[in-house]
Design an enzyme around this catalytic site. Structure first.
Site, short mmCIF file in Angstrom:
data_model
loop_
_atom_site.label_atom_id
_atom_site.label_comp_id
_atom_site.label_asym_id
_atom_site.label_seq_id
_atom_site.Cartn_x
_atom_site.Cartn_y
_atom_site.Cartn_z
CE LYS A 9 -4.03 -2.20 2.15
NZ LYS A 9 -5.07 -2.10 3.21
CE1 TYR A 49 -9.48 -3.15 0.28
CE2 TYR A 49 -8.57 -1.20 -0.79
CZ TYR A 49 -8.41 -2.33 0.01
OH TYR A 49 -7.18 -2.63 0.54
CG PHE A 57 -13.36 1.90 6.82
CD1 PHE A 57 -12.86 1.27 5.69
CD2 PHE A 57 -14.02 1.13 7.78
CE1 PHE A 57 -13.01 -0.10 5.51
CE2 PHE A 57 -14.16 -0.24 7.60
CZ PHE A 57 -13.65 -0.86 6.46
NE ARG A 85 -6.31 -12.18 5.46
CZ ARG A 85 -7.09 -11.08 5.45
NH1 ARG A 85 -7.06 -10.26 4.40
NH2 ARG A 85 -7.87 -10.80 6.45
CB THR A 91 -7.18 -5.47 9.85
OG1 THR A 91 -7.63 -6.67 9.24
CG2 THR A 91 -7.56 -4.28 9.00
NE ARG A 102 -2.48 -5.43 7.08
CZ ARG A 102 -3.59 -6.09 6.73
NH1 ARG A 102 -4.03 -7.08 7.46
NH2 ARG A 102 -4.25 -5.73 5.64
CG ASN A 112 -3.80 -2.00 6.72
OD1 ASN A 112 -3.68 -1.68 5.55
ND2 ASN A 112 -4.78 -2.77 7.16
CG HIS A 115 -5.29 -6.38 -0.29
ND1 HIS A 115 -6.51 -6.50 0.33
CD2 HIS A 115 -5.28 -7.27 -1.32
CE1 HIS A 115 -7.22 -7.42 -0.32
NE2 HIS A 115 -6.50 -7.90 -1.32
CD GLU A 126 -8.86 -9.44 -3.49
OE1 GLU A 126 -7.68 -9.73 -3.18
OE2 GLU A 126 -9.74 -9.18 -2.64
P1 ATP Z 1 -7.14 -5.94 3.23
O1 ATP Z 1 -8.47 -6.26 2.58
O2 ATP Z 1 -6.61 -4.57 2.85
O3 ATP Z 1 -6.14 -7.03 3.06
P2 ATP Z 1 -8.16 -6.84 5.72
O4 ATP Z 1 -8.77 -7.95 4.93
O5 ATP Z 1 -7.26 -7.21 6.85
O6 ATP Z 1 -7.36 -5.86 4.80
P3 ATP Z 1 -10.70 -5.51 5.63
O7 ATP Z 1 -11.73 -5.70 6.68
O8 ATP Z 1 -10.89 -6.20 4.32
O9 ATP Z 1 -9.29 -5.89 6.28
O10 ATP Z 1 -10.56 -3.95 5.40
C1 ATP Z 1 -9.98 -3.46 4.20
C2 ATP Z 1 -9.08 -2.29 4.52
O11 ATP Z 1 -9.89 -1.20 4.95
C3 ATP Z 1 -8.08 -2.51 5.66
O12 ATP Z 1 -6.91 -3.13 5.28
C4 ATP Z 1 -7.83 -1.09 6.10
O13 ATP Z 1 -6.88 -0.47 5.25
C5 ATP Z 1 -9.19 -0.43 5.91
N1 ATP Z 1 -9.94 -0.43 7.17
C6 ATP Z 1 -10.54 -1.49 7.76
N2 ATP Z 1 -11.13 -1.13 8.91
C7 ATP Z 1 -10.91 0.21 9.05
C8 ATP Z 1 -11.24 1.18 10.01
N3 ATP Z 1 -11.97 0.86 11.10
N4 ATP Z 1 -10.83 2.46 9.82
C9 ATP Z 1 -10.11 2.81 8.73
N5 ATP Z 1 -9.75 1.93 7.76
C10 ATP Z 1 -10.12 0.65 7.92
MG MG Z 2 -9.92 -7.65 3.16
#
Ligand code: ATP
Ligand code: MG
Length: 140
Positions: A9, A49, A57, A85, A91, A102, A112, A115, A126
């Protein structure tokens, strides 16, 4: 063998951590089958997304993901989806295990660092969202 999508990212690209993160994947036995450094458009980030469209968010997430280039990669290897993962960690960096991407390179739950696809099904979507078939150099 599995394939998964990884994104380094914007915060990690800006902080010059592309090499450090790729090294972690390679050290854990994942192979880079495709890679490109690109600056996502708003439309491309929103489409990626889309499952989070209704989350509070979402706007912040799209703004962040389009704020600087990202490194898109297809990782392949045994158990690649879950392995990626695990290497990324939770996350929220405050909850991420020691030694994970992370924990080491995230700034916040939003910024973070990485992804990773969360299932084989999303990995398939994806990978195809960002790469043409002939851009993926599989060793299978
Ligand atoms: P990713 O999909 O990026 O691999 P993830 O699967 O661990 O991450 P998701 O729940 O899919 O988490 O959320 C997607 C992304 O949205 C997160 O990686 C983060 O960048 C952002 N995100 C998630 N929760 C929050 C939050 N509470 N506030 C701000 N950003 C958030
Ligand atoms: Mg995710």
């Amino acid at each position: 063998m599995e394939r998964t999508l990884s994104i380094i990212k914007p915060n990690a690209v800006i902080d010059n951590n592309i090499g450090n993160i790729i090294k972690m994947f390679e050290d854990q036995g994942l192979r880079i089958a495709a890679a490109k450094l690109t600056h996502l458009s708003k439309e491309k980030a929103e489409g990626f997304y889309i499952e989070h469209k209704e989350r509070p968010f979402f706007g912040e997430l799209v703004t962040f993901m389009t704020s600087a280039p990202v490194m898109l990669m297809v990782l392949e290897g045994e158990n690649a989806v879950m392995k990626n993962r695990e290497i990324m960690g939770a996350t929220n960096p405050a909850e991420a295990a020691e030694g994970t991407i992370r924990k080491l390179y995230a700034k916040s739950i939003g910024e973070n660092a990485a992804h990773g696809s969360d299932s084989l099904q999303s990995a398939d979507r994806e990978v195809n969202y960002f790469f043409d078939k002939n851009e993926v150099n599989s060793r299978w």
